[in-house]
Design a protein around this motif. Structure first.
Motif, PDB file in Angstrom:
ATOM      1  N   VAL A 165       5.598 -26.985  18.089  1.00 52.84           N
ATOM      2  CA  VAL A 165       4.852 -26.656  16.881  1.00 52.84           C
ATOM      3  C   VAL A 165       3.833 -27.750  16.575  1.00 52.84           C
ATOM      4  O   VAL A 165       2.749 -27.483  16.086  1.00 52.84           O
ATOM      5  CB  VAL A 165       5.825 -26.489  15.691  1.00 52.84           C
ATOM      6  N   LEU A 166       4.200 -28.996  16.844  1.00 50.26           N
ATOM      7  CA  LEU A 166       3.337 -30.121  16.527  1.00 50.26           C
ATOM      8  C   LEU A 166       2.916 -30.871  17.778  1.00 50.26           C
ATOM      9  O   LEU A 166       3.671 -30.945  18.748  1.00 50.26           O
ATOM     10  CB  LEU A 166       4.077 -31.096  15.599  1.00 50.26           C
ATOM     11  N   CYS A 167       1.754 -31.473  17.703  1.00 53.29           N
ATOM     12  CA  CYS A 167       1.344 -32.328  18.807  1.00 53.29           C
ATOM     13  C   CYS A 167       2.148 -33.626  18.723  1.00 53.29           C
ATOM     14  O   CYS A 167       2.850 -33.894  17.741  1.00 53.29           O
ATOM     15  CB  CYS A 167      -0.155 -32.614  18.748  1.00 53.29           C
ATOM     16  N   GLU A 168       2.054 -34.457  19.732  1.00 47.61           N
ATOM     17  CA  GLU A 168       2.842 -35.686  19.803  1.00 47.61           C
ATOM     18  C   GLU A 168       2.516 -36.635  18.655  1.00 47.61           C
ATOM     19  O   GLU A 168       3.411 -37.241  18.064  1.00 47.61           O
ATOM     20  CB  GLU A 168       2.603 -36.376  21.156  1.00 47.61           C
ATOM     21  N   VAL A 169       1.264 -36.764  18.307  1.00 47.88           N
ATOM     22  CA  VAL A 169       0.857 -37.663  17.223  1.00 47.88           C
ATOM     23  C   VAL A 169       1.408 -37.174  15.883  1.00 47.88           C
ATOM     24  O   VAL A 169       1.970 -37.951  15.104  1.00 47.88           O
ATOM     25  CB  VAL A 169      -0.684 -37.776  17.163  1.00 47.88           C
ATOM     26  N   CYS A 170       1.283 -35.884  15.624  1.00 47.29           N
ATOM     27  CA  CYS A 170       1.788 -35.321  14.367  1.00 47.29           C
ATOM     28  C   CYS A 170       3.300 -35.404  14.297  1.00 47.29           C
ATOM     29  O   CYS A 170       3.875 -35.657  13.236  1.00 47.29           O
ATOM     30  CB  CYS A 170       1.349 -33.877  14.211  1.00 47.29           C
ATOM     31  N   ARG A 171       3.982 -35.186  15.426  1.00 48.97           N
ATOM     32  CA  ARG A 171       5.431 -35.256  15.458  1.00 48.97           C
ATOM     33  C   ARG A 171       5.915 -36.664  15.121  1.00 48.97           C
ATOM     34  O   ARG A 171       6.842 -36.851  14.339  1.00 48.97           O
ATOM     35  CB  ARG A 171       5.962 -34.843  16.833  1.00 48.97           C
ATOM     36  N   LYS A 172       5.259 -37.678  15.682  1.00 52.44           N
ATOM     37  CA  LYS A 172       5.629 -39.062  15.392  1.00 52.44           C
ATOM     38  C   LYS A 172       5.381 -39.409  13.927  1.00 52.44           C
ATOM     39  O   LYS A 172       6.178 -40.103  13.291  1.00 52.44           O
ATOM     40  CB  LYS A 172       4.870 -40.021  16.295  1.00 52.44           C
ATOM     41  N   GLU A 173       4.287 -38.908  13.358  1.00 56.02           N
ATOM     42  CA  GLU A 173       3.983 -39.161  11.953  1.00 56.02           C
ATOM     43  C   GLU A 173       5.035 -38.506  11.048  1.00 56.02           C
ATOM     44  O   GLU A 173       5.497 -39.110  10.081  1.00 56.02           O
ATOM     45  CB  GLU A 173       2.592 -38.632  11.609  1.00 56.02           C
ATOM     46  N   GLN A 174       5.429 -37.284  11.387  1.00 51.77           N
ATOM     47  CA  GLN A 174       6.442 -36.584  10.601  1.00 51.77           C
ATOM     48  C   GLN A 174       7.795 -37.298  10.698  1.00 51.77           C
ATOM     49  O   GLN A 174       8.509 -37.438   9.709  1.00 51.77           O
ATOM     50  CB  GLN A 174       6.573 -35.149  11.078  1.00 51.77           C
ATOM     51  N   ASN A 234      -1.704 -25.359  27.115  1.00 52.65           N
ATOM     52  CA  ASN A 234      -0.755 -25.585  28.195  1.00 52.65           C
ATOM     53  C   ASN A 234       0.522 -26.276  27.716  1.00 52.65           C
ATOM     54  O   ASN A 234       1.000 -27.239  28.312  1.00 52.65           O
ATOM     55  CB  ASN A 234      -1.392 -26.405  29.323  1.00 52.65           C
ATOM     56  N   VAL A 235       1.072 -25.790  26.611  1.00 52.26           N
ATOM     57  CA  VAL A 235       2.334 -26.307  26.082  1.00 52.26           C
ATOM     58  C   VAL A 235       3.273 -25.135  25.819  1.00 52.26           C
ATOM     59  O   VAL A 235       2.818 -24.002  25.621  1.00 52.26           O
ATOM     60  CB  VAL A 235       2.132 -27.110  24.771  1.00 52.26           C
ATOM     61  N   PRO A 236       4.559 -25.360  25.811  1.00 55.11           N
ATOM     62  CA  PRO A 236       5.494 -24.260  25.518  1.00 55.11           C
ATOM     63  C   PRO A 236       5.285 -23.706  24.105  1.00 55.11           C
ATOM     64  O   PRO A 236       4.794 -24.402  23.216  1.00 55.11           O
ATOM     65  CB  PRO A 236       6.873 -24.925  25.615  1.00 55.11           C
ATOM     66  N   GLN A 237       5.666 -22.456  23.912  1.00 60.99           N
ATOM     67  CA  GLN A 237       5.480 -21.811  22.616  1.00 60.99           C
ATOM     68  C   GLN A 237       6.351 -22.439  21.526  1.00 60.99           C
ATOM     69  O   GLN A 237       6.034 -22.355  20.354  1.00 60.99           O
ATOM     70  CB  GLN A 237       5.801 -20.323  22.716  1.00 60.99           C
TER      71      GLN A 237
END
Length: 76
Positions: free
Chosen positions: A9-18, A3-6
């Motif tokens: 690419v990353l989940c919130e946790v991964c995005r913050k880590e990156q 249930n996320v837009p296409q």
């Protein structure tokens, strides 16, 4: 991820880590540069020798005045 837009690419946790890794990569050279500057005295605070003295010393070393100044030997 459901249930996320296409475009996501990353989940919130991964995005913050990156984002954290990018900040660390950009911050590291700045910290190193600051430490390097603090370790040596500023060249501007050192007085310069007279031109005549520089020319004499350059001639004794067998180099031109421009090379003498480029090497930073014109400072006391």
């Amino acid at each position: 991820m459901e249930n996320v837009p296409q475009q996501r690419v990353l989940c919130e946790v991964c995005r913050k880590e990156q984002e954290k890794q990018k900040l660390e990569a950009h911050r590291s050279p700045y910290v190193q540069d600051t430490a390097r500057r603090a370790s040596r005295p500023r060249a501007k605070s050192q007085p310069y020798k007279s031109i005549e003295q520089c020319v004499r010393e350059a001639k004794a070393l067998g180099i031109s005045y421009g090379q003498f100044v480029a090497r930073g030997l014109d400072r006391m």
